[in-house]
Every structure is written in C-alpha cells, then in structure tokens.
Design a protein around this motif. Structure first.
Motif, PDB file in Angstrom:
ATOM      1  N   ALA A 167       0.832  -1.190   0.000  1.00 57.07           N
ATOM      2  CA  ALA A 167       0.000   0.000   0.000  1.00 57.07           C
ATOM      3  C   ALA A 167       0.868   1.241   0.000  1.00 57.07           C
ATOM      4  N   THR A 168       0.326   2.333  -0.545  1.00 59.86           N
ATOM      5  CA  THR A 168       1.103   3.555  -0.673  1.00 59.86           C
ATOM      6  C   THR A 168       1.230   4.288   0.653  1.00 59.86           C
ATOM      7  N   ALA A 169       0.440   3.950   1.629  1.00 55.78           N
ATOM      8  CA  ALA A 169       0.527   4.618   2.922  1.00 55.78           C
ATOM      9  C   ALA A 169       0.141   3.626   4.001  1.00 55.78           C
ATOM     10  N   PRO A 170       0.719   3.746   5.209  1.00 52.81           N
ATOM     11  CA  PRO A 170       0.332   2.848   6.284  1.00 52.81           C
ATOM     12  C   PRO A 170      -1.144   3.036   6.625  1.00 52.81           C
ATOM     13  N   VAL A 171      -1.841   1.932   6.830  1.00 50.42           N
ATOM     14  CA  VAL A 171      -3.269   1.979   7.055  1.00 50.42           C
ATOM     15  C   VAL A 171      -3.597   1.441   8.439  1.00 50.42           C
ATOM     16  N   LYS A 172      -4.332   2.222   9.198  1.00 50.49           N
ATOM     17  CA  LYS A 172      -4.880   1.714  10.446  1.00 50.49           C
ATOM     18  C   LYS A 172      -6.073   0.861  10.086  1.00 50.49           C
ATOM     19  N   ASP A 173      -5.951  -0.432  10.304  1.00 51.34           N
ATOM     20  CA  ASP A 173      -6.956  -1.337   9.753  1.00 51.34           C
ATOM     21  C   ASP A 173      -8.319  -1.118  10.394  1.00 51.34           C
ATOM     22  N   VAL A 174      -9.345  -1.278   9.590  1.00 49.83           N
ATOM     23  CA  VAL A 174     -10.726  -1.147  10.022  1.00 49.83           C
ATOM     24  C   VAL A 174     -11.438  -2.452   9.720  1.00 49.83           C
ATOM     25  N   ALA A 175     -12.074  -3.010  10.727  1.00 48.67           N
ATOM     26  CA  ALA A 175     -12.790  -4.267  10.547  1.00 48.67           C
ATOM     27  C   ALA A 175     -14.037  -4.037   9.704  1.00 48.67           C
ATOM     28  N   PRO A 176     -14.498  -5.080   9.004  1.00 51.58           N
ATOM     29  CA  PRO A 176     -15.736  -4.929   8.223  1.00 51.58           C
ATOM     30  C   PRO A 176     -16.930  -4.750   9.144  1.00 51.58           C
ATOM     31  N   GLY A 177     -18.043  -4.328   8.558  1.00 52.37           N
ATOM     32  CA  GLY A 177     -19.262  -4.148   9.333  1.00 52.37           C
ATOM     33  C   GLY A 177     -19.837  -5.478   9.792  1.00 52.37           C
ATOM     34  N   GLY A 178     -20.918  -5.411  10.538  1.00 55.82           N
ATOM     35  CA  GLY A 178     -21.559  -6.617  11.052  1.00 55.82           C
ATOM     36  C   GLY A 178     -22.989  -6.330  11.464  1.00 55.82           C
ATOM     37  N   ASN A 179     -23.584  -7.238  12.233  1.00 56.48           N
ATOM     38  CA  ASN A 179     -24.969  -7.085  12.680  1.00 56.48           C
ATOM     39  C   ASN A 179     -25.045  -6.076  13.813  1.00 56.48           C
ATOM     40  N   ARG A 180     -25.334  -4.841  13.455  1.00 54.48           N
ATOM     41  CA  ARG A 180     -25.419  -3.757  14.439  1.00 54.48           C
ATOM     42  C   ARG A 180     -26.634  -2.912  14.126  1.00 54.48           C
ATOM     43  N   GLY A 239     -23.089  -1.271   9.773  1.00 54.14           N
ATOM     44  CA  GLY A 239     -24.051  -2.166  10.403  1.00 54.14           C
ATOM     45  C   GLY A 239     -25.059  -2.704   9.404  1.00 54.14           C
ATOM     46  N   GLN A 240     -25.678  -3.816   9.754  1.00 50.98           N
ATOM     47  CA  GLN A 240     -26.788  -4.388   9.000  1.00 50.98           C
ATOM     48  C   GLN A 240     -27.648  -5.152   9.998  1.00 50.98           C
ATOM     49  N   TYR A 241     -28.915  -5.403   9.652  1.00 49.21           N
ATOM     50  CA  TYR A 241     -29.761  -6.134  10.598  1.00 49.21           C
ATOM     51  C   TYR A 241     -30.985  -6.674   9.887  1.00 49.21           C
ATOM     52  N   GLN A 242     -31.606  -7.679  10.500  1.00 46.49           N
ATOM     53  CA  GLN A 242     -32.794  -8.300   9.938  1.00 46.49           C
ATOM     54  C   GLN A 242     -33.952  -8.176  10.921  1.00 46.49           C
ATOM     55  N   LEU A 243     -35.127  -7.925  10.367  1.00 42.98           N
ATOM     56  CA  LEU A 243     -36.313  -7.654  11.170  1.00 42.98           C
ATOM     57  C   LEU A 243     -37.492  -8.427  10.610  1.00 42.98           C
ATOM     58  N   ILE A 244     -38.337  -8.942  11.510  1.00 41.85           N
ATOM     59  CA  ILE A 244     -39.606  -9.534  11.107  1.00 41.85           C
ATOM     60  C   ILE A 244     -40.704  -8.629  11.632  1.00 41.85           C
ATOM     61  N   LEU A 245     -41.437  -7.984  10.726  1.00 38.28           N
ATOM     62  CA  LEU A 245     -42.487  -7.054  11.108  1.00 38.28           C
ATOM     63  C   LEU A 245     -43.689  -7.793  11.699  1.00 38.28           C
ATOM     64  N   GLU A 271     -16.451  -8.671  -7.926  1.00 42.55           N
ATOM     65  CA  GLU A 271     -17.025  -8.875  -6.605  1.00 42.55           C
ATOM     66  C   GLU A 271     -15.932  -8.936  -5.545  1.00 42.55           C
ATOM     67  N   ILE A 272     -16.298  -8.538  -4.339  1.00 40.89           N
ATOM     68  CA  ILE A 272     -15.392  -8.658  -3.209  1.00 40.89           C
ATOM     69  C   ILE A 272     -16.217  -8.923  -1.958  1.00 40.89           C
ATOM     70  N   GLY A 273     -15.763  -9.841  -1.127  1.00 39.71           N
ATOM     71  CA  GLY A 273     -16.482 -10.179   0.090  1.00 39.71           C
ATOM     72  C   GLY A 273     -16.518  -9.018   1.070  1.00 39.71           C
ATOM     73  N   ARG A 274     -17.636  -8.836   1.732  1.00 36.02           N
ATOM     74  CA  ARG A 274     -17.763  -7.769   2.715  1.00 36.02           C
ATOM     75  C   ARG A 274     -17.121  -8.143   4.037  1.00 36.02           C
ATOM     76  N   ASN A 275     -16.485  -9.319   4.088  1.00 40.31           N
ATOM     77  CA  ASN A 275     -15.782  -9.709   5.302  1.00 40.31           C
ATOM     78  C   ASN A 275     -14.300  -9.340   5.270  1.00 40.31           C
ATOM     79  N   LEU A 276     -13.840  -8.678   4.212  1.00 44.99           N
ATOM     80  CA  LEU A 276     -12.465  -8.198   4.160  1.00 44.99           C
ATOM     81  C   LEU A 276     -12.295  -6.983   5.053  1.00 44.99           C
ATOM     82  N   THR A 277     -11.075  -6.788   5.566  1.00 40.65           N
ATOM     83  CA  THR A 277     -10.788  -5.567   6.297  1.00 40.65           C
ATOM     84  C   THR A 277     -10.539  -4.432   5.308  1.00 40.65           C
ATOM     85  N   LEU A 278     -10.566  -3.209   5.814  1.00 39.31           N
ATOM     86  CA  LEU A 278     -10.375  -2.054   4.939  1.00 39.31           C
ATOM     87  C   LEU A 278      -9.005  -2.075   4.283  1.00 39.31           C
ATOM     88  N   SER A 279      -7.970  -2.459   5.032  1.00 40.21           N
ATOM     89  CA  SER A 279      -6.622  -2.448   4.454  1.00 40.21           C
ATOM     90  C   SER A 279      -6.512  -3.429   3.295  1.00 40.21           C
TER      91      SER A 279
END
Length: 399
Positions: A125-138, A198-204, A366-374
């Motif tokens: 990478a061209t610059a050091p990256v402070k890694d960010v975890a992918p989103g989740g059920n929030r 974040g992402q979440y599932q709801l049953i109305l 395509e790219i998996g949403r479970n990858l980290t930002l870096s």
C-alpha cells in the motif's frame, strides 16, 4: 495436444467451473512456466481485445507478476479471503476458494496492459493503514417512548413490550414482533436504524421480512391496523412481504412510494445516490412518484431521481449486483470510483474525500464484505489509485 491447445482447454474448463483439482494444479503449473505470454494472448482473443501488437508482444515483467501470484496464493492459503486482482484497468474481486486458479489467469492477463505503463504499481500500500474491521450485525431500536435498545449487545429473548406487542430478539439475531398492538387502540411506532458498518434483519408484525443495509432505517407500527400496512425507509432495504390482499403493503422512501400485495423487492434510497431505485425480484409492485405510476415485472428496476418526478424503468436489472450486499459481498459492473467508494464508506464507517481531479477508473467484479479495509485498499493500489489516511477514518483519494 500442443501447449496452446491444452491451455485453451484448461481455461475453458475454469470458465465453465468444471475443472477438476488436478486440472487446476496443471493450469497453475503452466502459468508459472508461462515465460512467452501464451495465456495473455489467449485471453486477449477471448475478450475481443487482441490486436496485432498484443498478439506478438510478450515483453512483460514475469518476476513482478510471479510475486503478485505469490501474494494472492499466500493470502488465500492463510485467510481464505477473496483475492483483489488488477485486469486491464479494472479490479476483479473473487470470492470463493476454488477461484485460486482463476486468480492466476486474471493476474497474467493484466500483465500486458500494465507492462506498457511508464510506472508500475507498488506491491505494498502507498501509505500505512490503520486497519478497520468490516461491518456486522449492528442496529439500534427506538421505541415509541423514545427509549433505545442497542440490538447487537442485547441478549436473546423478549426485549420490550409495546402495548400488547412483544419485541423479541431471536437466537439467529433477528428481531421479531408478536401480539395485537396497544390496549387502547393507539398506534405505536418503532424505528430500527443501522449505523455505518451495520446491517440487521427484522420480522415485522405481519410476518414480513426486512433486511437493512448499512446506514439505513425503517419506521413502522408495532401492529398493523386499518386498510394498509405502511412503513418508511431511508438507505437500503430488502423486503419479503407477507401476502395480505385485504391490507396492501406500502413503503415510502423520499419522493417514492412502492405499493405491493406480496412480493420480494429491494429499495435503495440513500441520499447521496442520484436516484431511488426499486428492483423487483418476485411478484409485482407499483412505484409512484408525484403524479406518475409504473407497474414493475420481476427483473425490472424503477429509478426516480432524488429531485425529480419521472420514473425510468430498466427492463433487465442486474439482480446479482443489486442483491450482493444481502449475500455478503460487493458487486460492481463498470462502476466508477465514487460509486465504489460510497459503498465502502458506508460499510467501513469511513469518510472519503478527493484531492483534485477524481481518477477515471472503471471497476467490475465482486469482493467479500468480510475483508478488512486495508485488504480492500491494497487492491485499489494495484489499479494505480493513490490515497492517504487521515485521522484513522478519512481516506483521501489523490490525483
């Protein structure tokens, strides 16, 4: 059978997803020994990009691409994460482990194009990256009295009561409603909101399933009464509507209203997108904007500009691209850089700014949403995108 014929056969097997494990190993070995650029020639022919020059030019940096291959294979064996690959000024994101051989093919295909550039992308990478975890059920649930429940940290079981309605967090993480509303007949409203990342599932209360993407919300009554079921959405949501012909289901999003009886559809209503897009997967819906209406068939998409009233209907929407977020990955088809970065900013909860002119790039794959930002940003550097990180959560794209 000549080497060229064998390569053609193996590549075709991979393309059709019919290659055996032994054929994958054989193909990897042939690619490793491909000093003459035979695979580059074959792929140029397949994709209609072959020219007299590309058919004869085999002067590419074999050592550089062998190192790139090693990086992809090392990452694949250690983390089973999708690979990020440069091809003809596009980025291909591959999601499943069996794609290991295809990764090598695509990398080699990109060699001819990139070898003609005056500068070669760095492997790191061209610059050091402070890694960010992918989103989740929030998500956060706001009750009718204004109190809030953080759903991702709440335990399973009954979380609250709204009149005669019970709100329960199920074992699979879904939120479900059951009951008959308030005792005095008063309509109580709840709102579920997902933050960036974040992402979440709801049953109305009627049994309708709702999936919320990042930075989205849905407001709804705790029990449906009267002659319609009405909810309001911001951001992006996918619905599987329970059928009830006596009580049509209605979704309001910005200047768009979607009326259904029972169906599956996705609505994208982010404020930073150019239009509100309703995509029908199953059944039928009626999309309204101002005084206009359009009935959709499965596979169609209705687009309403944020400040407009006209409805544009696309007959053959890319359903896999639209629904990629729900399946756990990003999908791009000739997307420009701002389109890609808007999705990444929502999922990783980062700000994206541009310094000077926005680089002109086209992205497909395509790219998996479970990858980290870096991991994602490392892929961008392979398409000659330059960036720097500020304050840990701001990505500055450089010209």
């Amino acid at each position: 059978m000549s080497t060229s014929e064998r390569l053609t056969y193996l590549l075709e097997q991979v393309r059709l997803r019919q290659a055996t494990a032994a054929e994958y190993r054989e193909l990897l070995q042939l690619i490793s020994d491909d000093e003459q650029g035979e695979i580059v020639k074959l792929l140029d022919t397949w994709h209609g990009a072959g020219t007299a020059e590309s058919a004869t030019n085999t002067d590419y940096d074999h050592a550089y691409w062998q190192q790139a291959v090693k990086e992809i294979l090392d990452a694949d064996h250690t983390s089973r994460q999708p690979a990020v690959l440069p091809v003809k000024n596009r980025i291909y994101f591959l999601q499943r482990y069996w794609w290991a051989a295809a990764c090598m093919i695509l990398l080699t295909a990109g060699a001819y194009y990139l070898s003609k550039q005056t500068t070669r992308p760095d492997m790191a990478a061209t610059a050091p990256v402070k890694d960010v975890a992918p989103g989740g059920n929030r998500a956060v649930l706001t009750l009718s009295d204004g109190s809030q429940i953080t759903l991702d940290s709440a335990g399973n079981g009954v979380l609250a009561r709204q009149g005669n309605t019970r709100i329960t967090k199920l074992g699979n993480g879904q939120l479900a409603y059951s009951g008959s509303g308030s005792q005095d007949g008063k309509i109580l409203y709840n709102t579920m909101s997902t933050p960036p990342g974040g992402q979440y599932q709801l049953i109305l209360p009627d049994g309708t399933g709702v999936w919320l993407n990042a930075a989205s919300s849905i407001s709804y009554p705790t029990a449906f009464t009267g002659n319609e079921r009405s909810v309001t959405v911001t951001g992006e949501a996918y619905f599987e509507v329970a059928k009830n012909e006596k009580m049509p289901f209605r979704v309001k999003a910005g200047n768009t209203t979607v009326d259904v009886l029972g169906t599956h559809f996705n609505i994208n209503a982010y404020k930073d997108e150019a239009s509100i897009n309703t995509t029908l997967l199953e059944g039928a819906v009626r999309v309204s904007a101002s005084q206009q209406q359009q009935q959709l068939r499965p596979g169609q998409q209705a687009r309403v500009k944020a400040n407009g009233t006209s409805i544009q209907v696309v007959d053959h929407a890319d359903i896999s691209e639209v629904m990629a977020w729900k399946a756990g990955f990003f999908s791009f088809n000739d997307a420009d850089l701002p389109t890609v970065m808007r999705q990444l900013s929502r999922w990783y909860n980062v700000e994206v700014t541009y310094e000077g002119r926005i680089p002109q790039r086209v992205f497909t794959g395509e790219i998996g949403r479970n990858l980290t930002l870096s991991q994602v940003l490392k892929g961008l550097t392979k398409t000659r995108i330059k960036y720097r990180i500020e304050n840990g959560n701001r990505i500055v794209i450089q010209p």
